[in-house]
Design a protein around this motif. Sequence first.
Motif, PDB file in Angstrom:
ATOM      1  N   ASP A  39       0.711  -1.165   0.027  1.00 60.00           N
ATOM      2  CA  ASP A  39       0.523   0.161  -0.042  1.00 60.00           C
ATOM      3  C   ASP A  39       0.913   0.959  -0.276  1.00 60.00           C
ATOM      4  OD1 ASP A  39      -2.259  -1.685  -0.086  1.00 60.00           O
ATOM      5  OD2 ASP A  39      -2.452  -1.447   2.015  1.00 60.00           O
ATOM      6  N   SER A  42       2.362   1.842  -3.415  1.00 60.40           N
ATOM      7  CA  SER A  42       1.361   2.117  -4.250  1.00 60.40           C
ATOM      8  C   SER A  42       1.173   3.395  -4.203  1.00 60.40           C
ATOM      9  CB  SER A  42       0.402   0.995  -4.513  1.00 60.40           C
ATOM     10  OG  SER A  42       0.479  -0.425  -4.057  1.00 60.40           O
ATOM     11  N   THR A  66       9.188   0.812  -9.096  1.00 60.82           N
ATOM     12  CA  THR A  66       8.082  -0.289  -9.661  1.00 60.82           C
ATOM     13  C   THR A  66       8.901  -1.477  -9.468  1.00 60.82           C
ATOM     14  OG1 THR A  66       9.585   0.158 -11.708  1.00 60.82           O
ATOM     15  CG2 THR A  66       7.585   1.607 -11.178  1.00 60.82           C
ATOM     16  N   LEU A  69       8.161  -2.679  -5.359  1.00 58.51           N
ATOM     17  CA  LEU A  69       6.464  -2.931  -5.498  1.00 58.51           C
ATOM     18  C   LEU A  69       5.979  -4.109  -6.031  1.00 58.51           C
ATOM     19  CD1 LEU A  69       3.557  -1.501  -5.532  1.00 58.51           C
ATOM     20  CD2 LEU A  69       3.220  -0.608  -7.700  1.00 58.51           C
ATOM     21  N   LYS A  73       4.728  -7.206  -4.107  1.00 60.50           N
ATOM     22  CA  LYS A  73       3.327  -7.777  -4.959  1.00 60.50           C
ATOM     23  C   LYS A  73       3.151  -9.638  -4.494  1.00 60.50           C
ATOM     24  CE  LYS A  73       0.829  -3.765  -7.148  1.00 60.50           C
ATOM     25  NZ  LYS A  73       0.600  -3.532  -8.169  1.00 60.50           N
TER      26      LYS A  73
END
Length: 96
Positions: A39, A42, A66, A69, A73
């Motif tokens: 979160d 993001s 990126t 992230l 994930k």
Amino acid sequence: MPSGGTRPEDSTVLVSTDTSTAHKESLSSKIKEQKIIVDELSNLKKNRNVYRQQPNSNIFFLADRTEMLSESKNTLDELKKEYQEIENFEKTKIKK
């Protein structure tokens, strides 16, 4: 003549249940932590810097937002999958 004590196989089940419960709680905590990381990454603005801490060190290096992230994930998905496997194993164990 039956003894009044517990059988060795009973204690094995209790130990493995305690271990799986502790592992499940640990996974649950890691999943919550990973959700927060995803979160936070993001919601960062595009121009913000992200740093990765080196394992067993207090040194941080600049990292791609990126990429971080995406890795976060993937880690979250793996943790959820492992947690689900434990739950499925416990459900099948209870049915038997």
